[in-house]
Structure formats: C-alpha cells, structure tokens
Design a protein around this motif. Structure first.
Motif, PDB file in Angstrom:
ATOM      1  N   LEU A  86       0.827  -1.207   0.000  1.00 48.81           N
ATOM      2  CA  LEU A  86       0.000   0.000   0.000  1.00 48.81           C
ATOM      3  C   LEU A  86       0.862   1.258   0.000  1.00 48.81           C
ATOM      4  O   LEU A  86       0.603   2.213  -0.753  1.00 48.81           O
ATOM      5  N   ALA A  87       1.917   1.263   0.820  1.00 49.60           N
ATOM      6  CA  ALA A  87       2.785   2.434   0.899  1.00 49.60           C
ATOM      7  C   ALA A  87       3.479   2.693  -0.435  1.00 49.60           C
ATOM      8  O   ALA A  87       3.567   3.847  -0.898  1.00 49.60           O
ATOM      9  N   HIS A  88       3.973   1.647  -1.071  1.00 46.98           N
ATOM     10  CA  HIS A  88       4.603   1.825  -2.380  1.00 46.98           C
ATOM     11  C   HIS A  88       3.573   2.282  -3.417  1.00 46.98           C
ATOM     12  O   HIS A  88       3.883   3.125  -4.281  1.00 46.98           O
ATOM     13  N   ARG A  89       2.385   1.751  -3.331  1.00 44.67           N
ATOM     14  CA  ARG A  89       1.328   2.152  -4.272  1.00 44.67           C
ATOM     15  C   ARG A  89       1.061   3.654  -4.158  1.00 44.67           C
ATOM     16  O   ARG A  89       0.890   4.340  -5.165  1.00 44.67           O
ATOM     17  N   VAL A  90       1.021   4.149  -2.931  1.00 45.85           N
ATOM     18  CA  VAL A  90       0.775   5.579  -2.702  1.00 45.85           C
ATOM     19  C   VAL A  90       1.936   6.424  -3.235  1.00 45.85           C
ATOM     20  O   VAL A  90       1.746   7.381  -3.999  1.00 45.85           O
ATOM     21  N   VAL A  91       3.162   6.074  -2.832  1.00 45.34           N
ATOM     22  CA  VAL A  91       4.334   6.886  -3.182  1.00 45.34           C
ATOM     23  C   VAL A  91       4.539   6.942  -4.691  1.00 45.34           C
ATOM     24  O   VAL A  91       4.731   8.017  -5.276  1.00 45.34           O
ATOM     25  N   TRP A  92       4.469   5.797  -5.353  1.00 49.59           N
ATOM     26  CA  TRP A  92       4.736   5.777  -6.790  1.00 49.59           C
ATOM     27  C   TRP A  92       3.556   6.322  -7.585  1.00 49.59           C
ATOM     28  O   TRP A  92       3.744   6.774  -8.725  1.00 49.59           O
ATOM     29  N   SER A  93       2.366   6.327  -6.995  1.00 50.54           N
ATOM     30  CA  SER A  93       1.228   7.003  -7.646  1.00 50.54           C
ATOM     31  C   SER A  93       1.477   8.505  -7.709  1.00 50.54           C
ATOM     32  O   SER A  93       1.197   9.154  -8.732  1.00 50.54           O
ATOM     33  N   VAL A  94       1.988   9.065  -6.611  1.00 51.17           N
ATOM     34  CA  VAL A  94       2.312  10.498  -6.602  1.00 51.17           C
ATOM     35  C   VAL A  94       3.324  10.814  -7.693  1.00 51.17           C
ATOM     36  O   VAL A  94       3.163  11.782  -8.451  1.00 51.17           O
ATOM     37  N   VAL A  95       4.367  10.002  -7.784  1.00 49.96           N
ATOM     38  CA  VAL A  95       5.417  10.243  -8.776  1.00 49.96           C
ATOM     39  C   VAL A  95       4.852  10.154 -10.189  1.00 49.96           C
ATOM     40  O   VAL A  95       5.087  11.039 -11.038  1.00 49.96           O
ATOM     41  N   PHE A  96       4.073   9.110 -10.458  1.00 46.37           N
ATOM     42  CA  PHE A  96       3.542   8.900 -11.809  1.00 46.37           C
ATOM     43  C   PHE A  96       2.590  10.023 -12.213  1.00 46.37           C
ATOM     44  O   PHE A  96       2.710  10.590 -13.310  1.00 46.37           O
ATOM     45  N   VAL A  97       1.641  10.366 -11.339  1.00 44.78           N
ATOM     46  CA  VAL A  97       0.656  11.401 -11.686  1.00 44.78           C
ATOM     47  C   VAL A  97       1.331  12.767 -11.770  1.00 44.78           C
ATOM     48  O   VAL A  97       0.949  13.612 -12.593  1.00 44.78           O
ATOM     49  N   ALA A  98       2.358  13.009 -10.939  1.00 43.98           N
ATOM     50  CA  ALA A  98       3.106  14.270 -11.036  1.00 43.98           C
ATOM     51  C   ALA A  98       3.756  14.406 -12.407  1.00 43.98           C
ATOM     52  O   ALA A  98       3.771  15.498 -13.000  1.00 43.98           O
ATOM     53  N   LEU A  99       4.284  13.311 -12.945  1.00 46.20           N
ATOM     54  CA  LEU A  99       4.872  13.337 -14.283  1.00 46.20           C
ATOM     55  C   LEU A  99       3.807  13.645 -15.336  1.00 46.20           C
ATOM     56  O   LEU A  99       4.046  14.416 -16.274  1.00 46.20           O
ATOM     57  N   VAL A 100       2.620  13.021 -15.183  1.00 48.39           N
ATOM     58  CA  VAL A 100       1.524  13.286 -16.125  1.00 48.39           C
ATOM     59  C   VAL A 100       1.135  14.763 -16.097  1.00 48.39           C
ATOM     60  O   VAL A 100       0.968  15.404 -17.145  1.00 48.39           O
ATOM     61  N   LEU A 101       0.997  15.325 -14.898  1.00 44.03           N
ATOM     62  CA  LEU A 101       0.614  16.738 -14.763  1.00 44.03           C
ATOM     63  C   LEU A 101       1.719  17.664 -15.266  1.00 44.03           C
ATOM     64  O   LEU A 101       1.442  18.740 -15.815  1.00 44.03           O
ATOM     65  N   ALA A 102       2.977  17.246 -15.069  1.00 43.73           N
ATOM     66  CA  ALA A 102       4.092  18.070 -15.552  1.00 43.73           C
ATOM     67  C   ALA A 102       4.094  18.133 -17.072  1.00 43.73           C
ATOM     68  O   ALA A 102       4.325  19.196 -17.670  1.00 43.73           O
ATOM     69  N   VAL A 103       3.828  16.996 -17.715  1.00 44.13           N
ATOM     70  CA  VAL A 103       3.763  16.976 -19.180  1.00 44.13           C
ATOM     71  C   VAL A 103       2.616  17.853 -19.671  1.00 44.13           C
ATOM     72  O   VAL A 103       2.743  18.588 -20.655  1.00 44.13           O
ATOM     73  N   ALA A 104       1.473  17.762 -18.953  1.00 44.22           N
ATOM     74  CA  ALA A 104       0.297  18.552 -19.341  1.00 44.22           C
ATOM     75  C   ALA A 104       0.396  20.005 -18.876  1.00 44.22           C
ATOM     76  O   ALA A 104      -0.438  20.831 -19.272  1.00 44.22           O
ATOM     77  N   ARG A 105       1.394  20.298 -18.040  1.00 49.10           N
ATOM     78  CA  ARG A 105       1.572  21.644 -17.470  1.00 49.10           C
ATOM     79  C   ARG A 105       0.283  22.136 -16.805  1.00 49.10           C
ATOM     80  O   ARG A 105      -0.184  23.247 -17.060  1.00 49.10           O
ATOM     81  N   ASN A 106      -0.247  21.278 -15.963  1.00 49.97           N
ATOM     82  CA  ASN A 106      -1.542  21.583 -15.340  1.00 49.97           C
ATOM     83  C   ASN A 106      -1.399  21.607 -13.819  1.00 49.97           C
ATOM     84  O   ASN A 106      -1.876  20.721 -13.123  1.00 49.97           O
ATOM     85  N   TRP A 107      -0.725  22.637 -13.310  1.00 45.52           N
ATOM     86  CA  TRP A 107      -0.549  22.769 -11.862  1.00 45.52           C
ATOM     87  C   TRP A 107      -1.401  23.889 -11.274  1.00 45.52           C
ATOM     88  O   TRP A 107      -1.432  24.087 -10.066  1.00 45.52           O
ATOM     89  N   GLY A 108      -2.102  24.611 -12.119  1.00 43.61           N
ATOM     90  CA  GLY A 108      -2.872  25.757 -11.639  1.00 43.61           C
ATOM     91  C   GLY A 108      -3.981  25.382 -10.678  1.00 43.61           C
ATOM     92  O   GLY A 108      -4.386  26.198  -9.834  1.00 43.61           O
ATOM     93  N   PHE A 109      -4.488  24.132 -10.781  1.00 46.66           N
ATOM     94  CA  PHE A 109      -5.594  23.715  -9.917  1.00 46.66           C
ATOM     95  C   PHE A 109      -5.208  23.748  -8.438  1.00 46.66           C
ATOM     96  O   PHE A 109      -6.071  23.913  -7.569  1.00 46.66           O
ATOM     97  N   LEU A 110      -3.902  23.593  -8.127  1.00 49.91           N
ATOM     98  CA  LEU A 110      -3.477  23.566  -6.730  1.00 49.91           C
ATOM     99  C   LEU A 110      -3.755  24.895  -6.035  1.00 49.91           C
ATOM    100  O   LEU A 110      -4.157  24.919  -4.866  1.00 49.91           O
ATOM    101  N   ARG A 111      -3.537  26.003  -6.748  1.00 52.45           N
ATOM    102  CA  ARG A 111      -3.779  27.317  -6.137  1.00 52.45           C
ATOM    103  C   ARG A 111      -5.246  27.482  -5.763  1.00 52.45           C
ATOM    104  O   ARG A 111      -5.563  27.962  -4.674  1.00 52.45           O
ATOM    105  N   GLY A 112      -6.115  27.077  -6.667  1.00 50.95           N
ATOM    106  CA  GLY A 112      -7.547  27.183  -6.368  1.00 50.95           C
ATOM    107  C   GLY A 112      -7.963  26.279  -5.223  1.00 50.95           C
ATOM    108  O   GLY A 112      -8.774  26.659  -4.378  1.00 50.95           O
ATOM    109  N   LEU A 113      -7.379  25.086  -5.162  1.00 52.41           N
ATOM    110  CA  LEU A 113      -7.735  24.143  -4.106  1.00 52.41           C
ATOM    111  C   LEU A 113      -7.279  24.639  -2.737  1.00 52.41           C
ATOM    112  O   LEU A 113      -7.996  24.480  -1.740  1.00 52.41           O
ATOM    113  N   LEU A 114      -6.105  25.254  -2.688  1.00 50.18           N
ATOM    114  CA  LEU A 114      -5.574  25.747  -1.412  1.00 50.18           C
ATOM    115  C   LEU A 114      -6.423  26.887  -0.840  1.00 50.18           C
ATOM    116  O   LEU A 114      -6.373  27.159   0.356  1.00 50.18           O
ATOM    117  N   ARG A 115      -7.211  27.539  -1.688  1.00 46.61           N
ATOM    118  CA  ARG A 115      -8.084  28.623  -1.210  1.00 46.61           C
ATOM    119  C   ARG A 115      -9.433  28.096  -0.728  1.00 46.61           C
ATOM    120  O   ARG A 115     -10.291  28.888  -0.344  1.00 46.61           O
TER     121      ARG A 115
END
Length: 310
Positions: free
Chosen positions: A37-66
C-alpha cells in the motif's frame, strides 16, 4: 472513431485492468499488505506528477488551497481510498479474492444506500427490491462464512463513501488522484523508512523484478483511473454501469479458477442473489433513463407543436 466508441474502449480498458489486479498483487509477495500500500501511494504520486508536468496543469493547486472545505474533503477521500486499497491488498494476499470480488459486486447497492442515508434521496420501487435482495444475499453469505463478509462490506462501504466524496469535490481524475496520494505520501514514506531501518523492507532486497513491480504499482494504480475518467466523460450512465461488473467477474474467475478458492453451494447461492439484485438494479436504471428521455422528448415537442400551430 466516435466519442462513444472511444468511451467504451476506455471503460473496457479500465475495468479489465482492475479485473487483473489480483494477479499483480500476488506478484508483489513477499512484501506485506501495508508495504505494498505504501509503495502504491508513493509511486502514484510520482507517476501522476509526471503526467501533470507533461500537461503543465498545476494551476488547480492554487484554487484548491483557497478552499478549506475542499481540502478537508480531499483528506477524507484519501483516508477512504487508503482503507479500500489496504483492505483489497490484504484480501488478495490472504487468499480471499472471491470475497473481494463480492465487495465490488455489492458496491452499486451500497452507493444507492448511501444516497438514501447521507443525501436523503428517495428510492424507486425497483431500487428497494434490489436492496432487499442484496440484504438477503449478505445474510446467506454470513451463514456460509460463519461471520459477516467483512472484507467485502469494508471494500463496498469505503469505495462507496469515496465515490460520494469525489462526486461532491468534482476534481478531475489526475488532479484529484495526485492530491489524495500526496496527502497519504508522508505517512507512506515514514512507514517505508521505518521498514528499511528495521531491515524488513523487501524493496531492493528480493530481486530486480520485484523492485520494478513495486515501482510500477503507481502506474498500475493511475492508468485505470485515468481510463475510467475518459470513459465517464464520454458514456451514458447506463453504459458505464454495465461495464462496472466486468472487474469483479474477472476477479471472481481468478479466485475460483486460478487460485482455487472454495465456492460451496451456499456461497454460490449468496452470489446468485447478489447477481439477481444487480439485474433488478440495472433493469430499473435502464427503464428510468428511457422514461427520462421520453419525458424530455415530449417536453421538447410540445413547444414546437404549439409554434407550428400558430
């Protein structure tokens, strides 16, 4: 290829991958359920972060933090999906794949029940009948097991609750999964560090193949979810609802035919009642969609007829 056909391909891909997940989890032994489970969580973060980096879609974080309420919802969703993943991994590795399949068979009924108890929705007669048959099925299975099928109920309740929270949050699949996994990443990393300190970690200790499979657990988690999101955006609810039974059917087949788990007559009778409840539930849903379409067409036709008459 039109969008509906593409949606069905995405849906088939998602549910087929989920159906084969018991085989993948078994390959991760000798890692324990919490380590997986721990590896599933950690490597999911890494994989999805790469997907978002390719898509350049980080703007949603600012809205979520508000939005503090949305952040609280993400934490709740993360806790529910962690319970679901952990229970599923434990069930597969403790040779109870059949019971985990049961959990995903009864999940649609649990979602309906949550709609009544949490959202105050009113059920149609067909939905009440399906829930009643489902309750009888759980009672039959409890008699067969000599206990409540708690693994199945935990899987159904946790995923049903997760679906409810996700519906209220309304986050896209990749972005939502990244934030949920990120919430769980710190305790997951802490647990993996503790295992390493105790020399109990299997990561890098068993074989190169085993280590690779643990790393790929992130992609194996994220890809079906992204395919599911693609299907959900293109298919009507009835089409998506029919596809959702593919995964537990495959899991049940692996449990009985590949892992040779027992299926005595009483247990088979309990599953048959669950399938009957799902048939009633699905037929009722299809009828409701048809009624809604007919009512919409009639409402659209009336103004047109009135205009023509003038």
């Amino acid at each position: 290829m039109n969008q509906v056909r593409r949606g069905y391909l995405y849906g088939l891909g998602a549910y087929t991958l989920w159906g084969f997940f018991p085989l993948y989890i078994r390959l991760l032994k000798p890692a324990g359920p919490i380590e997986i489970l721990a590896h599933r969580v950690v490597w999911s973060v890494v994989f999805v972060a790469l997907v978002l980096a390719v898509a350049r879609n980080w703007g949603f974080l600012r809205g979520l933090l508000r939005r503090p309420s949305a952040l609280a919802g993400v934490v709740l969703a993360a806790a529910l999906i962690a319970v679901n993943w952990g229970t599923y991994i434990y069930g597969v590795n403790s040779e109870r794949v059949v019971e985990t399949a049961l959990g995903y068979f009864i999940n649609p009924l649990v979602v309906v029940l949550l709609g009544v108890t949490v959202l105050g929705e009113r059920l149609r007669v067909g939905q009440w009948v399906a829930l009643g048959i489902g309750a009888v099925a759980v009672a039959v299975l409890a008699l067969d097991y000599g206990r409540l099928p708690y693994l199945a109920l935990t899987l159904a309740l946790s995923f049903g609750g997760y679906s409810l929270v996700k519906k209220r949050l309304g986050l896209p699949a990749a972005e939502g999964m990244f934030v949920e996994s990120a919430v769980l990443a710190l305790p997951a990393l802490g647990y993996l560090g503790w295992l390493t300190w105790r020399s109990d970690s299997t990561f890098g200790q068993v074989s190169a193949g085993h280590t690779t499979l643990l790393v790929l657990a992130g992609a194996a988690t994220a890809i079906p979810l992204l395919l599911f999101a693609g299907a959900a955006n293109r298919l009507p609810l009835t089409g998506l609802g029919m596809l959702q039974y593919l995964a537990p059917i495959l899991q049940l087949g692996f449990g009985v035919l590949v892992f040779h788990e027992p299926m005595p007559p009483a247990r088979l009778a309990g599953f048959a009642l669950v399938w009957l409840a799902l048939v009633v539930f699905t037929v009722d849903g299809i009828r409701q969609v048809r009624r809604s379409r007919s009512a919409l067409l009639a409402a659209t036709a009336e103004p047109a007829a009135a205009t023509a008459a003038r």
